[in-house]
Design an enzyme around this catalytic site. Structure first.
Site, PDB file in Angstrom:
ATOM      1  N   GLY A   8     -38.986 -62.043-104.472  1.00 23.50           N
ATOM      2  CA  GLY A   8     -39.311 -62.539-105.984  1.00 23.50           C
ATOM      3  C   GLY A   8     -40.769 -63.237-105.707  1.00 23.50           C
ATOM      4  O   GLY A   8     -41.383 -63.518-106.866  1.00 23.50           O
ATOM      5  N   LYS A  58     -45.852 -65.681 -98.718  1.00 27.01           N
ATOM      6  CA  LYS A  58     -44.891 -66.292 -99.617  1.00 27.01           C
ATOM      7  C   LYS A  58     -45.246 -67.301-100.606  1.00 27.01           C
ATOM      8  O   LYS A  58     -46.226 -68.038-100.024  1.00 27.01           O
ATOM      9  CB  LYS A  58     -43.934 -66.886 -98.575  1.00 27.01           C
ATOM     10  CG  LYS A  58     -42.615 -67.746 -99.369  1.00 27.01           C
ATOM     11  CD  LYS A  58     -41.755 -67.964 -98.357  1.00 27.01           C
ATOM     12  CE  LYS A  58     -40.621 -69.090 -98.978  1.00 27.01           C
ATOM     13  NZ  LYS A  58     -39.655 -69.327 -97.769  1.00 27.01           N
ATOM     14  N   ASP A  98     -41.558 -67.479-111.430  1.00 28.53           N
ATOM     15  CA  ASP A  98     -43.024 -67.324-111.473  1.00 28.53           C
ATOM     16  C   ASP A  98     -43.832 -66.533-110.420  1.00 28.53           C
ATOM     17  O   ASP A  98     -44.983 -66.419-110.259  1.00 28.53           O
ATOM     18  CB  ASP A  98     -44.021 -68.628-111.812  1.00 28.53           C
ATOM     19  CG  ASP A  98     -43.747 -69.675-110.778  1.00 28.53           C
ATOM     20  OD1 ASP A  98     -43.072 -69.292-109.680  1.00 28.53           O
ATOM     21  OD2 ASP A  98     -44.134 -70.953-111.033  1.00 28.53           O
ATOM     22  N   ARG A 145     -46.309 -65.936 -93.227  1.00 28.33           N
ATOM     23  CA  ARG A 145     -44.997 -65.710 -92.368  1.00 28.33           C
ATOM     24  C   ARG A 145     -45.299 -64.678 -91.488  1.00 28.33           C
ATOM     25  O   ARG A 145     -45.702 -63.509 -91.901  1.00 28.33           O
ATOM     26  CB  ARG A 145     -43.811 -65.835 -93.085  1.00 28.33           C
ATOM     27  CG  ARG A 145     -42.635 -65.838 -92.429  1.00 28.33           C
ATOM     28  CD  ARG A 145     -41.473 -66.540 -93.017  1.00 28.33           C
ATOM     29  NE  ARG A 145     -40.993 -65.534 -94.365  1.00 28.33           N
ATOM     30  CZ  ARG A 145     -40.018 -65.856 -95.159  1.00 28.33           C
ATOM     31  NH1 ARG A 145     -39.383 -66.985 -94.944  1.00 28.33           N
ATOM     32  NH2 ARG A 145     -39.755 -64.920 -95.917  1.00 28.33           N
ATOM     33  N   ASP A 204     -28.664 -63.608 -97.437  1.00 25.97           N
ATOM     34  CA  ASP A 204     -29.973 -63.016 -97.669  1.00 25.97           C
ATOM     35  C   ASP A 204     -31.208 -63.828 -96.719  1.00 25.97           C
ATOM     36  O   ASP A 204     -32.009 -63.637 -96.636  1.00 25.97           O
ATOM     37  CB  ASP A 204     -30.406 -63.098 -99.110  1.00 25.97           C
ATOM     38  CG  ASP A 204     -30.470 -64.481 -99.971  1.00 25.97           C
ATOM     39  OD1 ASP A 204     -29.165 -64.758 -99.755  1.00 25.97           O
ATOM     40  OD2 ASP A 204     -31.320 -65.211-100.162  1.00 25.97           O
ATOM     41  N   ASN A 205     -30.578 -64.889 -96.313  1.00 21.51           N
ATOM     42  CA  ASN A 205     -31.426 -65.821 -95.381  1.00 21.51           C
ATOM     43  C   ASN A 205     -31.067 -65.604 -93.901  1.00 21.51           C
ATOM     44  O   ASN A 205     -31.285 -66.616 -93.109  1.00 21.51           O
ATOM     45  CB  ASN A 205     -31.558 -67.233 -95.695  1.00 21.51           C
ATOM     46  CG  ASN A 205     -32.009 -67.356 -97.146  1.00 21.51           C
ATOM     47  OD1 ASN A 205     -32.941 -66.573 -97.331  1.00 21.51           O
ATOM     48  ND2 ASN A 205     -31.700 -68.393 -97.873  1.00 21.51           N
ATOM     49  N   ASP A 217     -36.609 -68.577 -93.513  1.00 23.50           N
ATOM     50  CA  ASP A 217     -36.487 -69.373 -94.971  1.00 23.50           C
ATOM     51  C   ASP A 217     -36.366 -70.840 -94.777  1.00 23.50           C
ATOM     52  O   ASP A 217     -35.025 -71.160 -94.902  1.00 23.50           O
ATOM     53  CB  ASP A 217     -35.525 -68.654 -95.806  1.00 23.50           C
ATOM     54  CG  ASP A 217     -36.007 -67.621 -96.759  1.00 23.50           C
ATOM     55  OD1 ASP A 217     -37.437 -67.554 -96.705  1.00 23.50           O
ATOM     56  OD2 ASP A 217     -35.486 -67.201 -97.756  1.00 23.50           O
TER      57      ASP A 217
HETATM   58  P1  AMP Z   1     -34.559 -68.597-101.501  1.00 24.36           P
HETATM   59  O1  AMP Z   1     -34.048 -69.439-102.268  1.00 24.36           O
HETATM   60  O2  AMP Z   1     -36.258 -69.024-101.243  1.00 24.36           O
HETATM   61  O3  AMP Z   1     -34.082 -67.886-100.379  1.00 24.36           O
HETATM   62  O4  AMP Z   1     -34.782 -67.547-102.588  1.00 24.36           O
HETATM   63  C1  AMP Z   1     -33.738 -66.719-103.366  1.00 24.36           C
HETATM   64  C2  AMP Z   1     -34.237 -65.831-104.019  1.00 24.36           C
HETATM   65  O5  AMP Z   1     -35.076 -66.245-105.359  1.00 24.36           O
HETATM   66  C3  AMP Z   1     -35.122 -64.809-103.316  1.00 24.36           C
HETATM   67  O6  AMP Z   1     -34.907 -63.253-104.172  1.00 24.36           O
HETATM   68  C4  AMP Z   1     -36.479 -65.372-103.708  1.00 24.36           C
HETATM   69  O7  AMP Z   1     -37.599 -64.079-103.824  1.00 24.36           O
HETATM   70  C5  AMP Z   1     -36.296 -65.725-105.542  1.00 24.36           C
HETATM   71  N1  AMP Z   1     -37.264 -66.649-105.616  1.00 24.36           N
HETATM   72  C6  AMP Z   1     -37.416 -67.898-105.112  1.00 24.36           C
HETATM   73  N2  AMP Z   1     -38.272 -68.616-105.937  1.00 24.36           N
HETATM   74  C7  AMP Z   1     -38.875 -68.010-106.692  1.00 24.36           C
HETATM   75  C8  AMP Z   1     -40.133 -67.927-107.826  1.00 24.36           C
HETATM   76  N3  AMP Z   1     -40.793 -69.232-107.779  1.00 24.36           N
HETATM   77  N4  AMP Z   1     -40.375 -66.953-108.360  1.00 24.36           N
HETATM   78  C9  AMP Z   1     -39.634 -65.745-108.154  1.00 24.36           C
HETATM   79  N5  AMP Z   1     -38.707 -65.671-107.540  1.00 24.36           N
HETATM   80  C10 AMP Z   1     -38.289 -66.636-106.614  1.00 24.36           C
HETATM   81 MG    MG Z   2     -34.412 -66.525 -98.843  1.00 25.67          MG
END
Ligand code: AMP
Ligand code: MG
Length: 491
Positions: free
Chosen positions: A98, A119, A131, A183, A259-260, A269
């Protein structure tokens, strides 16, 4: 060799992309370019990693737009990958990149293949309400801690660069400088990548993904009978080793969601992760982990849970489901034992024990009980034990409020100690790790425009085993006024 690979050229010192994911797995990603940064500025560049990857660091430095968004290196084909995942135990069928773009796969001079991913590089088809961007602090945090982990010998994604976009982002803390981390990963295939297709019942896509993962990470299994089951064994082995290494260092990942969890066995992550100071198995840092699901001492249990989720996905690929359930369950029953073996090996090395003695487990547990009772600093206890192995007990004893309990434990350990243990223990037990208060200090200064403390800390944590007069300020735990440490995902 495919035509794509033979056309690669490294002569100019730039990336040598060969984008097998984009080529081989259509439908598992969305092709989209990174956000265009208004004023790209390369803040941190990992010159030694660049050299290892066969990249000319001066050439990279001359192209800040590659790392902030705005221009693409030759051969890049930016894509956002689809994945799902169990987050804190609840299933999200559609997560995906995302706020990340896979630029492509760089082939290093030794022919190893590395994902190059931005990222914080803007919205994608998977951004939902986000965002797609990132603030500078969390991107520097990922850089710092991933590079420390690499220096500590832990399988991990690496960080090649942090670049400012020149655009501010809005977070709870207010307006913050926007940044992108680059990354470098063996791949970005997660347990959640399998779950994405399994949850949709798209067995053909799931099989294509599994075959791709096997070709990339376990090529000796290609074409073998039971390759999916054997692949599962490999992932369990890598993850068990990984979590054992985390535990040995007092590392709390903080978001051990499926997912991590990378099937490559790399730590991936770096969000709310942190290292424990005083030993307490229930330690949690992340503000969103209210139940302590991902507490330090729970990580080995969650490892088993995450492997069960991978098993559920792989089951769909197996010909005889009844036999497959039995085989997969047998593997899952073995995860705890496998982890325990890895953990005991890590702890033996930390304590300077050579060979295996049936009494070793009790010896380790005896020390942990004394440490837990007095909240002794995890990192310094093992480092000072190395000094104790060389005959100097004073530093160790200062760490324990209840010295009598320590003194009662020491003789059994001494009796089991290998003769040259001190030197090996110093090469196993770091003196300097990324201490929470030091990390915060460095990131806050960077947000105010002063990157010098970040570089000073980075130099210390990427050289973790050395002794020296410059080390003390970085080796000590947080002053008591620092209080309980709380981390945030930085989203
Ligand atoms: P994470 O907590 O970094 O493992 O992210 C979990 C999910 O939320 C993943 O699908 C990320 O791509 C999405 N995500 C985290 N931060 C953002 C952001 N600022 N904008 C869009 N998607 C995000
Ligand atoms: Mg993640």
């Amino acid at each position: 060799m495919s035509a794509a690979q033979s056309s690669l050229s490294s002569a100019d010192g730039g990336f040598r992309f060969d984008n097998s994911w984009a080529r081989d797995l259509p439908g598992t990603y969305v092709a989209q370019p990174p956000n265009t940064a208004p004023a790209p500025h390369l803040l941190v560049l990992n010159r030694s990693l660049a050299a290892d990857l066969g990249l000319d660091a001066d050439m990279l430095a001359a192209n800040p737009g590659w790392f902030a968004g705005g221009s693409l290196p030759q051969g890049a084909e930016p894509v956002a990958l689809a994945y799902a995942g169990h987050q804190f135990g609840g299933f999200s069928p559609q997560l995906g990149d995302g706020r990340a773009h896979l630029l492509g796969e760089h082939i290093a001079p030794d022919q190893r293949r590395w994902d190059i991913q931005l990222k914080g590089s803007g919205r994608t088809a998977f951004s939902r309400g986000g965002d797609g961007k990132a603030a500078l602090g969390p991107m520097l945090r990922e850089y710092l801690i991933s590079e420390a982990m690499a220096a500590l010998g832990v399988p991990t994604t690496r960080s090649l660069a942090v670049a400012l976009t020149g655009e501010d982002v809005w977070r709870d803390a207010g307006r913050l400088p926007g940044a992108v981390v680059t990354r470098v990963a063996a791949s970005h295939i997660r347990v959640g990548s399998f779950q994405f297709w399994a949850a949709r019942g798209e067995v053909d896509k799931l099989r294509a993904l599994a075959d791709y993962a096997i070709a990339r990470h376990d090529p000796d299994l290609v074409g073998q009978d039971d390759c999916y089951l054997r692949f599962f064994d490999r992932v369990i082995a890598r993850q068990a080793r990984l979590v054992a290494l985390w535990m040995g260092l007092g590392f709390v990942h903080g978001v051990q969601n499926t997912d991590n969890v990378a099937v490559s066995g790399e730590t991936i992550d770096y969000g709310p992760c942190a290292f424990i100071e005083g030993y307490a198995p229930g330690t949690v840092f992340s503000s969103i982990d209210r139940t302590g699901r991902y507490a330090y001492g729970n990580q080995p249990l969650i490892l088993g849970w995450n492997m069960a989720k991978l098993a559920e996905s792989l089951l769909l690929l197996m010909d005889d489901p009844d036999a497959a359930v039995v085989a997969l369950n047998a593997r899952l029953d073995g995860v705890a034992g496998r982890y325990h073996t890895e953990w005991l090996a890590v702890m033996r090395a930390k304590l300077g024990l050579v060979g295996e003695d049936p009494a070793d487990l009790a010896l380790v547990q005896g020390l942990l009980a004394v440490m837990e009772a007095t909240g002794a600093d995890w990192t310094l206890t093992f480092r000072r034990l190395a000094d104790a192995a060389a005959g100097n007990l004073s530093g160790l004893r200062m760490l324990f409020a209840d010295v009598a309990a320590l003194d009662a434990w020491l003789p059994q350990w001494r009796a089991r100690l290998a003769p040259d243990a001190a030197q090996r223990m110093r090469a196993t037990n770091p003196l300097v790790i990324p201490r929470n208060h030091k990390v915060e200090e460095a990131l806050q200064a960077a947000e105010q425009g002063d990157i010098a403390p970040f570089h000073a800390l980075l130099a210390q944590v990427t050289d973790p085993y050395r002794d020296g007069p410059d080390r003390e300020a970085f080796a000590l735990p947080a002053p008591s006024g620092f209080g309980d440490y709380v981390t945030f995902c930085g989203t």
